[in-house]
Enzyme design. Structure first.
Site, short mmCIF file in Angstrom:
data_model
loop_
_atom_site.label_atom_id
_atom_site.label_comp_id
_atom_site.label_asym_id
_atom_site.label_seq_id
_atom_site.Cartn_x
_atom_site.Cartn_y
_atom_site.Cartn_z
CE1 TYR A 1 -3.72 -2.85 0.16
CE2 TYR A 1 -4.17 -1.98 2.33
CZ TYR A 1 -3.99 -2.83 0.95
OH TYR A 1 -5.05 -3.89 1.05
N PRO B 1 -16.31 -2.44 0.73
CG PRO B 1 -16.98 -1.55 3.10
CD PRO B 1 -15.63 -2.05 1.58
CG LEU B 2 -19.47 1.64 1.26
CD1 LEU B 2 -19.45 3.28 1.37
CD2 LEU B 2 -21.49 1.32 1.39
N GLY C 1 -16.88 0.36 -4.43
CA GLY C 1 -15.70 1.99 -4.71
C GLY C 1 -16.79 2.54 -4.98
CG LEU D 1 -22.55 1.57 -7.41
CD1 LEU D 1 -21.89 1.99 -8.24
CD2 LEU D 1 -22.26 0.21 -8.08
CG LEU D 2 -23.45 -0.54 -3.10
CD1 LEU D 2 -23.46 -1.62 -2.33
CD2 LEU D 2 -24.53 -0.24 -3.35
N GLY D 3 -22.31 4.70 -2.09
CA GLY D 3 -22.49 5.56 -0.87
C GLY D 3 -22.98 6.66 -1.73
#
Length: 328
Positions: free
Chosen positions: A53, A212-213, A215, A217-219
């Site tokens: 990272y 969990p979102l 990338g 999209l679900l935010g």
């Protein structure tokens, strides 16, 4: 903050895990330190990173950044359950990647130096190495645990049968084996429900859900795009998925509005409600986003909402995309 055991172990971890992919890269140093301190102040004791990272600057940067935060003292290192990873290439040299005994041990030592610590709580295999026999892998991991450098071993991006094969080999050596599996898991990407999660439940392996979102999209991606405030959701995996799931995402954001709830919080609450899931791995770029994730821990979704979400984003076998969609 609520705590749960990491799989079948006695180790207690917070119900959300702070991912570090954005720290010092997409978030400034000052904001990143504020995110870490705020998370710890609110009881988040589980931090996840990886040796590669921070590659945008140089591989190993994020571990170095965490090391600088630990060096501030105040019991930061002692309070944290620290997870990092091994296997991804760290250079072009042939033995600087994978799961050979040589690389596992050398990578652990390098991570310890960068992190400025004496031990890693959870040392995760970032990916499978088909050339590394489990006897070799477990011999190396056993060496590290005997030396006190590693407390527990986890996996990431493994298939269900990989987990079973690895665990059976560990059992033959009377070794604890895998205690956690970190997989991509969200409303859009649910194929781990087929075999990975059942395998984890069978072997007492904690499930840590990365992305969990999906990338971003679900935010609240559509709202942010219309407002011109989209960052992560306007690029990469989220932007590609939006073309395939626009109708479902539109209905999802309407559902969240009807609930007077932020879409990101609903998406995280759904992941946390799933059987076998120990914690979602969140990657906030700001303290504000972190506070949203903390609010999600207090959000309970009733049966009707859960049924609606299943209709909008059905699992594999009921119309949802299989693993081949993720591979694309």
């Amino acid at each position: 903050m609520r705590y749960t055991h990491l799989g079948r172990t006695a180790l207690k971890v917070s119900e959300i895990c702070l991912g570090t992919l954005n720290l010092g890269v997409r978030a400034s140093d000052e904001e990143s330190h504020a995110i870490l301190d705020t998370a710890l102040d609110h009881g988040v004791n589980f931090i996840d990173t990886a040796n590669q990272y921070g590659w945008q600057k140089h591989k190993g940067f994020t571990e170095e950044f965490l090391g600088s935060w630990f060096a501030r003292g105040g019991g930061r290192r002692e309070k944290v359950v620290l997870a990092t990873k091994v296997a991804s290439p760290m250079s072009d040299w042939p033995n600087d990647s994978g799961l050979s005994a040589r690389h596992i041990i050398a990578s652990c030592d390098a991570s310890l130096r960068r992190l400025g610590t004496d031990w890693i709580d959870l040392f995760q295999m970032h990916r499978l190495d088909r050339h590394a026999p489990w006897e070799e892998v477990w011999q190396a991991m056993d060496t590290l645990t005997q030396q006190g450098k590693v407390r527990y071993v986890g996996s990431s991006n493994f298939a269900g049968w990989h987990i079973a094969e690895a665990q059976e080999a560990a059992t033959r050596r009377h070794f604890l084996g895998i205690v956690s599996e970190q997989s991509v898991y969200n409303l859009v990407t649910r194929h781990v429900e087929l075999e990975v999660i059942p395998a984890c439940l069978r072997y007492g392996v904690a499930v840590l859900a990365w992305s969990p979102l999906h990338g971003g999209l679900l935010g609240g991606a559509l709202r942010k795009l219309s407002e011109g405030s989209a960052v992560k959701s306007a690029q990469g995996r989220a932007a590609e998925a939006l073309e395939d799931h626009r109708e479902a995402v539109t209905a999802y954001e309407k559902l969240c509005a009807d609930l007077s709830a932020d879409p990101a919080e609903v998406g995280l609450a759904w992941v946390m409600s799933r059987p076998g899931v120990t914690a979602p791995v969140i990657g906030p770029r700001s303290v504000e986003q972190l506070h949203g994730a903390l609010r999600a821990t207090r959000l309970s979704l009733d049966d009707e909402v859960l049924r609606t979400l299943d209709e909008l984003f059905p699992p594999v076998g009921r119309g949802g995309p299989g693993p081949e969609a993720w591979a694309r």
